[in-house]
Design an enzyme around this catalytic site. Structure first.
Site, PDB file in Angstrom:
ATOM      1  N   HIS A   1       0.877  -1.076  -0.087  1.00 21.29           N
ATOM      2  CA  HIS A   1       0.114  -0.021   0.047  1.00 21.29           C
ATOM      3  C   HIS A   1       0.918   1.296   0.042  1.00 21.29           C
ATOM      4  O   HIS A   1       2.046   1.138   0.274  1.00 21.29           O
ATOM      5  CB  HIS A   1      -0.926   0.084   1.058  1.00 21.29           C
ATOM      6  CG  HIS A   1      -0.334   0.020   2.290  1.00 21.29           C
ATOM      7  ND1 HIS A   1      -0.246  -1.104   3.455  1.00 21.29           N
ATOM      8  CD2 HIS A   1       0.713   0.856   3.192  1.00 21.29           C
ATOM      9  CE1 HIS A   1       0.483  -0.762   4.407  1.00 21.29           C
ATOM     10  NE2 HIS A   1       1.039   0.417   4.230  1.00 21.29           N
TER      11      HIS A   1
HETATM   12  P1  TYD Z   1      -2.484  -3.439   7.609  1.00 23.92           P
HETATM   13  O1  TYD Z   1      -2.164  -2.000   7.339  1.00 23.92           O
HETATM   14  O2  TYD Z   1      -3.458  -4.304   6.525  1.00 23.92           O
HETATM   15  O3  TYD Z   1      -1.286  -4.247   7.403  1.00 23.92           O
HETATM   16  P2  TYD Z   1       0.039  -4.459   6.453  1.00 23.92           P
HETATM   17  O4  TYD Z   1       1.101  -3.917   7.046  1.00 23.92           O
HETATM   18  O5  TYD Z   1       0.116  -5.846   5.886  1.00 23.92           O
HETATM   19  O6  TYD Z   1      -0.499  -3.621   5.222  1.00 23.92           O
HETATM   20  O7  TYD Z   1      -3.060  -3.824   8.968  1.00 23.92           O
HETATM   21  C1  TYD Z   1      -3.426  -4.839   9.496  1.00 23.92           C
HETATM   22  C2  TYD Z   1      -4.681  -4.652  10.428  1.00 23.92           C
HETATM   23  O8  TYD Z   1      -4.060  -4.020  11.530  1.00 23.92           O
HETATM   24  C3  TYD Z   1      -5.888  -3.860   9.772  1.00 23.92           C
HETATM   25  O9  TYD Z   1      -7.185  -4.509  10.318  1.00 23.92           O
HETATM   26  C4  TYD Z   1      -5.750  -2.450  10.407  1.00 23.92           C
HETATM   27  C5  TYD Z   1      -4.927  -2.755  11.963  1.00 23.92           C
HETATM   28  N1  TYD Z   1      -4.044  -1.529  12.207  1.00 23.92           N
HETATM   29  C6  TYD Z   1      -4.568  -0.546  13.134  1.00 23.92           C
HETATM   30  O10 TYD Z   1      -5.802  -1.010  13.661  1.00 23.92           O
HETATM   31  N2  TYD Z   1      -3.651   0.438  13.460  1.00 23.92           N
HETATM   32  C7  TYD Z   1      -2.550   0.594  12.717  1.00 23.92           C
HETATM   33  O11 TYD Z   1      -2.015   1.563  13.334  1.00 23.92           O
HETATM   34  C8  TYD Z   1      -1.995  -0.120  11.980  1.00 23.92           C
HETATM   35  C9  TYD Z   1      -0.856  -0.062  11.250  1.00 23.92           C
HETATM   36  C10 TYD Z   1      -2.951  -1.257  11.307  1.00 23.92           C
END
Ligand code: TYD
Length: 149
Positions: free
Chosen positions: A56
């Site tokens: 992303h």
């Molecule tokens: P996500 O951003 O999808 O992880 P990746 O690093 O693989 O892209 O985040 C995974 C999950 O964690 C998603 O349900 C959102 C949650 N999350 C939070 O609630 N707060 C945060 O600060 C972050 C980074 C993620």
């Protein structure tokens, strides 16, 4: 940031205070060691071998990504150029500016990816589709296209 480039992203060498007896300590202070104020800290751990995270971009968020333990690879993409960084030293951080697509993979067993972030969690700040990311960057530069693999 529409016009950011992977060359705006750099490895920041953090101070390492070493003691033969007690080991090491590294410090990150707002606006001193990094060019933003930390509003949120999170960390990735227990990532199974072969898995990748990220995939992303953020519109406004700046981050410092640190391999607090173990190692992993961060690949950055600005729609023109890709750069990969293997992080494996707790006294180095990868500063990632807004408007950069990032993927994290090759996590070693026991790796801990510590992320210091400039804003609180905001789902609206994410661009999660690569085509949308390219369209976002093209708003600034119409010559941008998908990066060669
Ligand atoms: P996500 O951003 O999808 O992880 P990746 O690093 O693989 O892209 O985040 C995974 C999950 O964690 C998603 O349900 C959102 C949650 N999350 C939070 O609630 N707060 C945060 O600060 C972050 C980074 C993620």
């Amino acid at each position: 940031m529409h016009n950011s480039s992977v060359y705006d992203c750099t490895i920041i060498e953090l101070d390492k205070h070493h003691s033969d007896r007690k080991g090491n300590i590294s410090v990150v202070e707002n606006r001193k060691d990094i060019p933003f104020d930390v509003k949120r800290t999170y960390y990735l751990y227990d990532v199974p071998g072969g898995e990748s995270r990220g995939g992303h971009a953020h519109k406004e968020l700046s981050q410092l990504i640190i391999a607090a333990s173990g190692s992993f690879t961060v690949t950055l993409d600005d729609g023109r150029v890709k750069r990969s960084f293997t992080l494996n030293r707790p006294y180095q951080g990868l500063y990632v500016v807004p408007g950069i697509w990032r993927t994290l993979d090759d996590f070693s067993s026991g790796a801990v990816c510590l992320v210091l972030a400039s804003h609180g969690y905001d789902a609206a700040d994410y661009i999660r589709e690569y085509e949308e990311f390219i369209a976002y960057k093209k708003e600034y530069d119409t010559s941008i296209g998908r990066c060669a693999e």
